[in-house]
Write a protein that holds these residues in place. Structure first.
Motif: not given
Length: 86
Positions: A57-86
């Motif tokens: 659709r070429g919606q760069l603002a909304v799509g870009g924000a969702l993509f960045v938010g999704g990447i941050l949430a996936l990064g949060g998953t890694v943080v939670v995993y590493r914290r519990v693994r210790r």
């Protein structure tokens, strides 16, 4: 003839074993697991939806924000995993 529903009966017989093993988990590990699952689901959904909005659709603002938010949430998953693994 093979009855695939017969496998379900065998699985239900072992449900007590599963419940017992879940009850043995430490509380913080259980909640961390649920949080990681939720973050992973949200992250995958937002990142893929964001890419589709930008690509189709070429919606760069909304799509870009969702993509960045999704990447941050996936990064949060890694943080939670590493914290519990210790």
């Amino acid at each position: 003839m093979f009855d695939p529903l017969s496998l379900l009966d065998e699985e239900f017989d072992r449900s007590g074993e599963f419940q017992a093993s879940v009850e043995e988990l430490p509380r913080e590990v259980f909640w961390a697991f649920l949080g990681a699952v939720l973050l992973a689901q949200v992250g995958l959904f937002a990142a893929s939806l964001g890419l589709m909005l930008v690509g189709f659709r070429g919606q760069l603002a909304v799509g870009g924000a969702l993509f960045v938010g999704g990447i941050l949430a996936l990064g949060g998953t890694v943080v939670v995993y590493r914290r519990v693994r210790r």
